[in-house]
Design a protein around this motif. Structure first.
Motif, PDB file in Angstrom:
ATOM      1  N   CYS A 103     -38.839   6.431  -2.319  1.00  0.00           N
ATOM      2  CA  CYS A 103     -39.649   6.390  -3.533  1.00  0.00           C
ATOM      3  C   CYS A 103     -40.742   7.449  -3.418  1.00  0.00           C
ATOM      4  O   CYS A 103     -41.569   7.403  -2.501  1.00  0.00           O
ATOM      5  CB  CYS A 103     -40.272   5.011  -3.729  1.00  0.00           C
ATOM      6  N   PHE A 104     -40.742   8.394  -4.339  1.00  0.00           N
ATOM      7  CA  PHE A 104     -41.812   9.374  -4.427  1.00  0.00           C
ATOM      8  C   PHE A 104     -42.867   8.807  -5.373  1.00  0.00           C
ATOM      9  O   PHE A 104     -42.598   8.607  -6.557  1.00  0.00           O
ATOM     10  CB  PHE A 104     -41.286  10.716  -4.934  1.00  0.00           C
ATOM     11  N   ILE A 105     -44.040   8.533  -4.846  1.00  0.00           N
ATOM     12  CA  ILE A 105     -45.079   7.844  -5.608  1.00  0.00           C
ATOM     13  C   ILE A 105     -46.296   8.748  -5.807  1.00  0.00           C
ATOM     14  O   ILE A 105     -46.722   9.437  -4.880  1.00  0.00           O
ATOM     15  CB  ILE A 105     -45.455   6.510  -4.913  1.00  0.00           C
ATOM     16  N   LYS A 106     -46.814   8.739  -7.016  1.00  0.00           N
ATOM     17  CA  LYS A 106     -47.951   9.592  -7.361  1.00  0.00           C
ATOM     18  C   LYS A 106     -48.788   8.888  -8.423  1.00  0.00           C
ATOM     19  O   LYS A 106     -48.256   8.308  -9.362  1.00  0.00           O
ATOM     20  CB  LYS A 106     -47.473  10.940  -7.898  1.00  0.00           C
ATOM     21  N   GLY A 107     -50.094   8.960  -8.296  1.00  0.00           N
ATOM     22  CA  GLY A 107     -50.956   8.355  -9.305  1.00  0.00           C
ATOM     23  C   GLY A 107     -52.416   8.505  -8.932  1.00  0.00           C
ATOM     24  O   GLY A 107     -52.766   9.190  -7.971  1.00  0.00           O
ATOM     25  N   GLY A 108     -53.253   7.853  -9.711  1.00  0.00           N
ATOM     26  CA  GLY A 108     -54.671   7.831  -9.413  1.00  0.00           C
ATOM     27  C   GLY A 108     -55.556   8.531 -10.419  1.00  0.00           C
ATOM     28  O   GLY A 108     -56.713   8.151 -10.605  1.00  0.00           O
ATOM     29  N   ARG A 146     -60.826   0.172  -5.059  1.00  0.00           N
ATOM     30  CA  ARG A 146     -59.725  -0.493  -5.750  1.00  0.00           C
ATOM     31  C   ARG A 146     -58.490   0.385  -5.802  1.00  0.00           C
ATOM     32  O   ARG A 146     -57.371  -0.075  -5.571  1.00  0.00           O
ATOM     33  CB  ARG A 146     -60.184  -0.876  -7.167  1.00  0.00           C
ATOM     34  N   ILE A 147     -58.674   1.670  -6.108  1.00  0.00           N
ATOM     35  CA  ILE A 147     -57.524   2.587  -6.157  1.00  0.00           C
ATOM     36  C   ILE A 147     -56.857   2.649  -4.788  1.00  0.00           C
ATOM     37  O   ILE A 147     -55.628   2.556  -4.667  1.00  0.00           O
ATOM     38  CB  ILE A 147     -57.960   4.004  -6.578  1.00  0.00           C
ATOM     39  N   GLN A 148     -57.664   2.799  -3.757  1.00  0.00           N
ATOM     40  CA  GLN A 148     -57.122   2.898  -2.409  1.00  0.00           C
ATOM     41  C   GLN A 148     -56.418   1.615  -1.988  1.00  0.00           C
ATOM     42  O   GLN A 148     -55.356   1.661  -1.358  1.00  0.00           O
ATOM     43  CB  GLN A 148     -58.253   3.252  -1.442  1.00  0.00           C
ATOM     44  N   ALA A 149     -56.997   0.477  -2.346  1.00  0.00           N
ATOM     45  CA  ALA A 149     -56.369  -0.806  -2.009  1.00  0.00           C
ATOM     46  C   ALA A 149     -55.027  -0.945  -2.712  1.00  0.00           C
ATOM     47  O   ALA A 149     -54.053  -1.451  -2.123  1.00  0.00           O
ATOM     48  CB  ALA A 149     -57.296  -1.958  -2.390  1.00  0.00           C
ATOM     49  N   ASN A 150     -54.943  -0.511  -3.955  1.00  0.00           N
ATOM     50  CA  ASN A 150     -53.674  -0.582  -4.693  1.00  0.00           C
ATOM     51  C   ASN A 150     -52.614   0.286  -4.030  1.00  0.00           C
ATOM     52  O   ASN A 150     -51.454  -0.133  -3.858  1.00  0.00           O
ATOM     53  CB  ASN A 150     -53.879  -0.139  -6.146  1.00  0.00           C
ATOM     54  N   PHE A 151     -52.996   1.503  -3.638  1.00  0.00           N
ATOM     55  CA  PHE A 151     -52.050   2.387  -2.949  1.00  0.00           C
ATOM     56  C   PHE A 151     -51.605   1.777  -1.622  1.00  0.00           C
ATOM     57  O   PHE A 151     -50.407   1.779  -1.291  1.00  0.00           O
ATOM     58  CB  PHE A 151     -52.691   3.753  -2.699  1.00  0.00           C
ATOM     59  N   LYS A 152     -52.546   1.277  -0.872  1.00  0.00           N
ATOM     60  CA  LYS A 152     -52.236   0.686   0.432  1.00  0.00           C
ATOM     61  C   LYS A 152     -51.221  -0.448   0.284  1.00  0.00           C
ATOM     62  O   LYS A 152     -50.232  -0.507   1.016  1.00  0.00           O
ATOM     63  CB  LYS A 152     -53.500   0.174   1.095  1.00  0.00           C
ATOM     64  N   THR A 153     -51.452  -1.328  -0.690  1.00  0.00           N
ATOM     65  CA  THR A 153     -50.546  -2.457  -0.889  1.00  0.00           C
ATOM     66  C   THR A 153     -49.164  -1.987  -1.314  1.00  0.00           C
ATOM     67  O   THR A 153     -48.142  -2.484  -0.815  1.00  0.00           O
ATOM     68  CB  THR A 153     -51.120  -3.418  -1.956  1.00  0.00           C
ATOM     69  N   MET A 154     -49.104  -1.023  -2.224  1.00  0.00           N
ATOM     70  CA  MET A 154     -47.800  -0.525  -2.680  1.00  0.00           C
ATOM     71  C   MET A 154     -47.015   0.115  -1.539  1.00  0.00           C
ATOM     72  O   MET A 154     -45.812  -0.140  -1.380  1.00  0.00           O
ATOM     73  CB  MET A 154     -47.993   0.477  -3.824  1.00  0.00           C
ATOM     74  N   LEU A 155     -47.682   0.929  -0.756  1.00  0.00           N
ATOM     75  CA  LEU A 155     -46.995   1.604   0.341  1.00  0.00           C
ATOM     76  C   LEU A 155     -46.507   0.599   1.387  1.00  0.00           C
ATOM     77  O   LEU A 155     -45.389   0.727   1.901  1.00  0.00           O
ATOM     78  CB  LEU A 155     -47.924   2.635   0.976  1.00  0.00           C
ATOM     79  N   GLU A 156     -47.319  -0.405   1.655  1.00  0.00           N
ATOM     80  CA  GLU A 156     -46.903  -1.449   2.602  1.00  0.00           C
ATOM     81  C   GLU A 156     -45.719  -2.238   2.057  1.00  0.00           C
ATOM     82  O   GLU A 156     -44.795  -2.585   2.812  1.00  0.00           O
ATOM     83  CB  GLU A 156     -48.075  -2.371   2.901  1.00  0.00           C
ATOM     84  N   MET A 157     -45.712  -2.521   0.762  1.00  0.00           N
ATOM     85  CA  MET A 157     -44.588  -3.242   0.151  1.00  0.00           C
ATOM     86  C   MET A 157     -43.300  -2.441   0.267  1.00  0.00           C
ATOM     87  O   MET A 157     -42.231  -2.995   0.585  1.00  0.00           O
ATOM     88  CB  MET A 157     -44.895  -3.542  -1.317  1.00  0.00           C
TER      89      MET A 157
END
Length: 213
Positions: free
Chosen positions: A96-101, A113-124
């Protein structure tokens, strides 16, 4: 009108219809390819992000028919997190190539909050056996305040990716300068043109080759 004239008119109309059919197919070739990928299911690659991702013609850019564009225009990392299971994980891609913010930054979402969202998504993604690849957030044009926030987010992403052996792509290295996104790679303040997408696709292809995908 004679039979010969009718025949000529009929042939001309058929030629116009055939030309229109092929023109339609050429203009919408990526959308048609995306429909094929959706019907086939089980994409190898999912592109996940905001409008900058959504506007990429990834089947054409990457030259492969196993890539699904699940970009979500106008949304923030909060929405990406809420939708990541249905839009990525349940599709069982290899990568998955993921980009946002940038949308978060525009509406004033806090870095934490942005960083926490990225961290959770990458861990998932990692937990579900999907290889994540982060495309760092691209600068906007001539916006020092936005650039400062992008720098803070990208510093976190580089650090997190490095610590967790996650690949990342830094488009700013190629399409931005000290003031932000370069005009030659932009269609407006935020969005990319064809030249920028070609560079992005080149970097994606490089990562895919490195990973043998």
């Amino acid at each position: 009108m004679s039979k010969q004239t009718w025949l000529i008119v009929s042939l001309a109309l058929n030629a116009v219809l055939i030309a229109a059919f092929f023109l339609f197919g050429y203009i919408y070739r990526d959308k048609i390819a995306q429909r094929f990928v959706q019907m086939k299911g089980n994409p190898t690659i999912v592109m996940y992000g905001n409008s900058i991702t959504a506007q990429g013609k990834w089947v054409e850019l990457l030259g492969r028919t196993d890539v699904m564009n699940n970009g979500l225009p106008g949304l923030t990392t909060y929405h990406f997190l809420k939708l990541i299971r249905s839009h990525v994980i349940d599709l069982h891609p290899k990568v998955c190539f993921i980009k946002g913010g940038i949308n978060d930054i525009t509406v004033g979402v806090a870095q934490e909050r942005i960083q926490a969202n990225f961290k959770t998504m990458l861990e998932m993604l990692v937990q579900d056996g999907i290889t994540p690849v982060v495309t760092l957030t691209v600068y906007e044009q001539n916006d020092p305040s936005s650039k400062k926030e992008v720098d803070a987010l990208n510093a976190f992403l580089v650090s997190f990716c490095t610590q967790n052996n996650i690949s990342y792509i830094d488009l700013n290295h190629y399409i931005s300068n000290a003031t932000g996104l370069r005009a030659e790679y932009a269609v407006d303040k935020t969005h990319l043109n064809t030249k920028a997408y070609e560079i992005w696709a080149r970097e994606i292809s490089r990562v895919l080759e490195e990973k043998g995908i």
